[in-house]
Design an enzyme around this catalytic site. Structure first.
Site, PDB file in Angstrom:
ATOM      1  N   HIS A   7      34.129  31.536  38.844  1.00 52.38           N
ATOM      2  CA  HIS A   7      33.162  30.427  38.823  1.00 52.38           C
ATOM      3  C   HIS A   7      33.329  29.492  40.022  1.00 52.38           C
ATOM      4  O   HIS A   7      34.377  29.462  40.665  1.00 52.38           O
ATOM      5  CB  HIS A   7      33.223  29.633  37.515  1.00 52.38           C
ATOM      6  CG  HIS A   7      34.527  28.970  37.189  1.00 52.38           C
ATOM      7  ND1 HIS A   7      35.527  29.576  36.463  1.00 52.38           N
ATOM      8  CD2 HIS A   7      35.001  27.725  37.499  1.00 52.38           C
ATOM      9  CE1 HIS A   7      36.534  28.739  36.315  1.00 52.38           C
ATOM     10  NE2 HIS A   7      36.244  27.612  36.935  1.00 52.38           N
ATOM     11  N   HIS A  79      35.897  22.965  42.734  1.00 54.43           N
ATOM     12  CA  HIS A  79      36.859  24.055  42.932  1.00 54.43           C
ATOM     13  C   HIS A  79      36.156  25.406  42.799  1.00 54.43           C
ATOM     14  O   HIS A  79      35.032  25.479  42.314  1.00 54.43           O
ATOM     15  CB  HIS A  79      38.043  23.969  41.956  1.00 54.43           C
ATOM     16  CG  HIS A  79      37.727  24.120  40.508  1.00 54.43           C
ATOM     17  ND1 HIS A  79      37.408  23.061  39.683  1.00 54.43           N
ATOM     18  CD2 HIS A  79      37.667  25.220  39.719  1.00 54.43           C
ATOM     19  CE1 HIS A  79      37.201  23.498  38.462  1.00 54.43           C
ATOM     20  NE2 HIS A  79      37.335  24.801  38.453  1.00 54.43           N
ATOM     21  N   GLU A 130      41.369  27.693  41.804  1.00 57.60           N
ATOM     22  CA  GLU A 130      41.842  28.006  40.444  1.00 57.60           C
ATOM     23  C   GLU A 130      41.976  29.511  40.336  1.00 57.60           C
ATOM     24  O   GLU A 130      41.141  30.250  40.890  1.00 57.60           O
ATOM     25  CB  GLU A 130      40.835  27.486  39.401  1.00 57.60           C
ATOM     26  CG  GLU A 130      41.186  27.809  37.966  1.00 57.60           C
ATOM     27  CD  GLU A 130      40.126  27.341  36.975  1.00 57.60           C
ATOM     28  OE1 GLU A 130      39.084  26.807  37.383  1.00 57.60           O
ATOM     29  OE2 GLU A 130      40.346  27.515  35.763  1.00 57.60           O
TER      30      GLU A 130
END
Ligand SMILES: CC[C@H](C(=O)O)C(=O)SCCNC(=O)CCNC(=O)[C@H](O)C(C)(C)COP(=O)(O)OP(=O)(O)OC[C@H]1O[C@@H](n2cnc3c(N)ncnc32)[C@H](O)[C@@H]1OP(=O)(O)O
Ligand SMILES: [Co+2]
Length: 134
Positions: A7, A79, A130
């Protein structure tokens, strides 16, 4: 080591308003809101077929994104999340390369119920990374 882009996260001041913009303006399939108290955010995922957009709003002033929102009151890209098959090996490799795995360096369970870690943005060209184990 890294696999798919799971994502792209966008921090927003008003989660419901942002979700409505994606739904009404872009015809996006907008998911249900999730409150992630242990992460200090509430999130909504939008599945684009090839990846997801994570809209996130700080729960309160203690949120890890509170300072980001103070610097970017209108919101912004926050992020990107890559999938990895072995998070422990990724942490070991990144640490050996001198990158800072945030928190206590151990994975936490993320929005998808899978272990995640974050790597300091200053160690990846100003981008918060992440990693999610899948
Ligand atoms: C896991 C659940 C869910 C999921 O997908 O499953 C999520 O993704 S939850 C997402 C919210 N949680 C986190 O972001 C956890 C990791 N983040 C942190 O620990 C902090 O946000 C941190 C340490 C990255 C930054 O904290 P803070 O802004 O308070 O620190 P500083 O003010 O000292 O900033 C240091 C330096 O970094 C720059 N910065 C901060 N955030 C970002 C960012 N998102 N992208 C790029 N750069 C960032 C900030 O501007 C400072 O730079 P400087 O040049 O020194 O001013
Ligand atoms: Co995320």
């Amino acid at each position: 080591m890294i696999g798919r882009l799971n994502h792209i996260a966008i921090a927003v001041p008003d989660l419901a308003a942002a979700a409505a913009r994606y739904r009404e303006g872009l015809g996006a399939q907008v998911g249900q809101e999730q409150v992630l108290a242990e992460h200090g955010v509430r999130v909504i995922f939008i599945d684009t077929g090839n990846t997801k957009i994570e809209l996130l709003q700080a729960l309160d002033g203690n949120s890890p994104i509170a300072a980001f929102m103070a610097r970017n009151p209108g919101g912004g890209m926050h992020h990107i999340c890559f999938e990895v098959a072995d998070l422990a090996a990724a942490i070991k490799r990144l640490t050996a390369e001198g990158a800072r795995v945030l928190g206590d360096g151990n994975p936490k369970i993320g929005a998808h119920g899978r272990p995640v870690v974050f790597v300091h943005p200053k160690d990846f060209d100003g981008t918060l990374i992440e990693l999610e184990e899948v």
